[in-house]
Design a protein around this motif. Structure first.
Motif, short mmCIF file in Angstrom:
data_model
loop_
_atom_site.label_atom_id
_atom_site.label_comp_id
_atom_site.label_asym_id
_atom_site.label_seq_id
_atom_site.Cartn_x
_atom_site.Cartn_y
_atom_site.Cartn_z
N LYS A 153 0.86 -1.19 0.00
CA LYS A 153 0.00 0.00 0.00
C LYS A 153 0.89 1.23 0.00
CE LYS A 153 -4.02 -2.12 0.25
NZ LYS A 153 -5.04 -2.01 -0.84
N LEU A 154 1.32 1.63 -1.18
CA LEU A 154 2.30 2.70 -1.29
C LEU A 154 1.68 4.06 -1.01
CD1 LEU A 154 4.29 1.53 -4.43
CD2 LEU A 154 5.03 1.44 -2.05
N THR A 155 2.39 4.85 -0.24
CA THR A 155 2.02 6.24 0.03
C THR A 155 3.21 7.11 -0.34
OG1 THR A 155 2.73 5.98 2.32
CG2 THR A 155 0.39 5.64 1.85
N ASP A 156 3.04 8.41 -0.20
CA ASP A 156 4.11 9.33 -0.57
C ASP A 156 5.23 9.33 0.46
OD1 ASP A 156 2.61 9.96 -2.79
OD2 ASP A 156 1.75 11.79 -1.91
N PHE A 157 6.39 9.80 0.02
CA PHE A 157 7.56 9.95 0.87
C PHE A 157 7.85 11.44 1.02
CE2 PHE A 157 7.91 5.99 -1.37
CZ PHE A 157 8.59 5.10 -0.56
N SER A 158 8.39 11.83 2.19
CA SER A 158 8.85 13.21 2.34
C SER A 158 9.93 13.27 3.41
CB SER A 158 7.71 14.16 2.70
OG SER A 158 7.22 13.90 3.99
N LEU A 159 10.75 14.31 3.34
CA LEU A 159 11.83 14.54 4.29
C LEU A 159 11.85 16.01 4.65
CD1 LEU A 159 14.49 13.82 5.80
CD2 LEU A 159 15.69 14.24 3.63
N SER A 160 11.79 16.30 5.97
CA SER A 160 11.84 17.67 6.47
C SER A 160 12.90 17.78 7.55
CB SER A 160 10.49 18.10 7.03
OG SER A 160 9.49 18.07 6.03
N HIS A 176 11.65 22.79 7.56
CA HIS A 176 11.35 22.97 6.13
C HIS A 176 11.44 21.62 5.43
CE1 HIS A 176 11.58 27.35 6.38
NE2 HIS A 176 12.70 27.21 7.08
N GLN A 177 10.56 21.41 4.45
CA GLN A 177 10.62 20.20 3.64
C GLN A 177 11.71 20.33 2.60
OE1 GLN A 177 7.02 17.86 2.54
NE2 GLN A 177 7.58 18.36 0.44
N LEU A 178 12.56 19.30 2.53
CA LEU A 178 13.66 19.29 1.57
C LEU A 178 13.29 18.54 0.30
CD1 LEU A 178 16.62 19.85 0.82
CD2 LEU A 178 17.22 17.74 2.04
N LEU A 179 12.59 17.41 0.43
CA LEU A 179 12.25 16.63 -0.76
C LEU A 179 11.00 15.81 -0.50
CD1 LEU A 179 13.16 13.39 -0.28
CD2 LEU A 179 15.42 14.41 -0.53
N SER A 180 10.38 15.38 -1.60
CA SER A 180 9.23 14.49 -1.52
C SER A 180 9.22 13.59 -2.75
CB SER A 180 7.92 15.28 -1.42
OG SER A 180 7.75 16.10 -2.58
N LEU A 181 8.60 12.44 -2.60
CA LEU A 181 8.39 11.49 -3.69
C LEU A 181 6.91 11.16 -3.74
CD1 LEU A 181 11.44 9.23 -2.98
CD2 LEU A 181 10.87 9.94 -5.31
N THR A 182 6.33 11.33 -4.91
CA THR A 182 4.90 11.07 -5.05
C THR A 182 4.66 10.09 -6.19
OG1 THR A 182 4.65 13.00 -6.51
CG2 THR A 182 4.23 13.33 -4.16
N THR A 183 3.56 9.36 -6.08
CA THR A 183 3.14 8.45 -7.14
C THR A 183 1.62 8.48 -7.22
OG1 THR A 183 3.15 6.15 -7.90
CG2 THR A 183 3.14 6.51 -5.53
N THR A 184 1.09 8.31 -8.42
CA THR A 184 -0.36 8.28 -8.59
C THR A 184 -0.93 6.91 -8.29
OG1 THR A 184 -0.03 7.84 -10.95
CG2 THR A 184 -0.36 10.13 -10.29
N ALA A 185 -0.12 5.87 -8.52
CA ALA A 185 -0.57 4.50 -8.22
C ALA A 185 -0.22 4.16 -6.79
CB ALA A 185 0.09 3.51 -9.18
N PRO A 270 4.94 1.32 -9.91
CA PRO A 270 4.45 2.66 -10.24
C PRO A 270 5.58 3.63 -10.60
CG PRO A 270 3.61 1.87 -8.12
CD PRO A 270 4.70 0.95 -8.53
N ASP A 271 5.19 4.67 -11.32
CA ASP A 271 6.12 5.77 -11.60
C ASP A 271 6.13 6.73 -10.42
OD1 ASP A 271 6.81 4.82 -14.11
OD2 ASP A 271 5.11 5.82 -15.06
N PHE A 272 7.30 7.19 -10.06
CA PHE A 272 7.45 8.15 -8.98
C PHE A 272 8.04 9.44 -9.54
CE2 PHE A 272 7.45 4.11 -6.85
CZ PHE A 272 6.83 4.34 -5.63
N GLN A 273 7.74 10.54 -8.88
CA GLN A 273 8.36 11.82 -9.21
C GLN A 273 8.96 12.42 -7.95
OE1 GLN A 273 6.18 15.52 -10.62
NE2 GLN A 273 7.31 14.97 -12.47
#
Length: 318
Positions: A153-160, A176-185, A270-273
């Motif tokens: 059950k993939l969810t988004d990633f983030s780093l602050s 502050h948030q430095l990066l995030s990884l998102t996917t639609t699937a 899934p594709d990630f950005q």
């Protein structure tokens, strides 16, 4: 015993424990990311190569780094009496640079070893930060993060991080948030059998061994070491004097991660950005050439494993 080789004092209240340590159920998500070789080499020159010699130096390998989010269920020292003290959960978010050791003989240069350099690493607890910095030389920083609780059950990633977004006399330390990884699937449909045996070949194809003048079979063998049976980490360890001007200790260290058991491996379907933000405290664009804003990632994968992080030994100066 000389002054340069005094015994380290494990005084009461000192949280530093002795390696090696066992990592159980390390759930790692990995994403290869495009880097700028010139900026990466400048980073390596300003760290590892500050203790290089006329005969040995370090060089970045290829046009990709590896970004990992790893939730480690249980970490404990294997060395008495620290193995009786207890265990902890740890999460690591790391930018790994593939680095080669180059040895020179006259006009000839030979690549003699491939290392993974955890050049930027964030953790979620103070024990991990202190032990990693003091003993191994990990450049660790405290963070807040988000990541999936299950690969199914993939969810988004983030780093602050607590840091300065812009350097100025009026800037206040804030999160502050430095990066995030998102996917639609949100589900991973890649078969478990996709699988570990293909990992080295897929990564070697991504790195393009012929382009780098390295034999493809050698490159495949070296890169397979990331998941089986051993990953060789290289670290830049230093401590400043009381003025922050001179280094009272400065060395290149080597610490193997010895894989004990692999529970599961998947290439993620899934594709990630990846989204990078500009933070003056952690300028990933300047450090590694990661562009600010959205960008693609390559060969996303998941692995759950047990491994031992072995003691660190000094590589340079000899």
């Amino acid at each position: 015993m000389t002054d340069q080789h005094k015994l380290y004092r494990h005084f009461l209240s000192n949280p530093v424990a002795k390696p090696p340590c066992r990592m159980t159920n390390a759930n790692m998500y990995g994403f290869f990311i495009k880097i700028d070789q010139t900026k990466v080499q400048a980073y390596i020159s300003n760290t590892l190569n500050t203790v290089a010699t006329e005969d040995t130096y370090f060089k970045g390998l290829g046009e990709y780094a590896l970004l990992t989010f790893t939730d480690i269920e249980k970490i404990a020292s294997l060395t008495p009496p620290f193995n009786e003290h207890g265990w902890m959960q740890e999460t690591d978010i790391i930018v790994w640079l593939p680095v080669v050791k180059v040895e020179k003989q006259g006009d000839d240069e030979d690549i003699t070893h491939l290392y993974w350099y955890p050049a930027f690493i964030c953790v979620n607890n103070i024990y991990a930060l202190i032990n990693g910095r003091e003993t191994w030389g990990y450049n660790k920083y405290m963070c807040e993060y988000k990541m999936p609780s299950s690969v199914n059950k993939l969810t988004d990633f983030s780093l602050s991080l607590d840091c300065f977004k812009h350097f100025s006399p009026s800037s206040k330390l804030e999160t502050h948030q430095l990066l995030s990884l998102t996917t639609t699937a949100k589900e991973n449909n890649e078969s478990v059998l996709s699988t570990l045996e293909d990992f080295g070949a897929r990564v070697a194809n991504l790195f393009d061994g012929e382009h780098m003048g390295i034999d493809f079979s050698l490159l495949k063998q070296l890169l397979s070491g990331f998941v089986n049976p051993q990953m060789d980490q290289i670290l830049f360890k230093q401590f400043p004097d009381g003025q922050g001007k001179l280094a009272v200790y400065q060395a290149v260290m080597h610490s193997p991660s010895e894989i004990k058991k692999i529970h599961k491996f998947k290439f993620l379907k899934p594709d990630f950005q990846l989204q990078i933000e500009q933070l003056d405290s952690f300028p990933l664009a300047e450090m590694f050439g990661l562009k600010v804003g959205p960008q693609d990632v390559y060969l996303p994968f998941y692995i759950c494993m047990d491994f031992d992080q072995l003691e660190a030994s000094q590589v340079l100066p000899l």
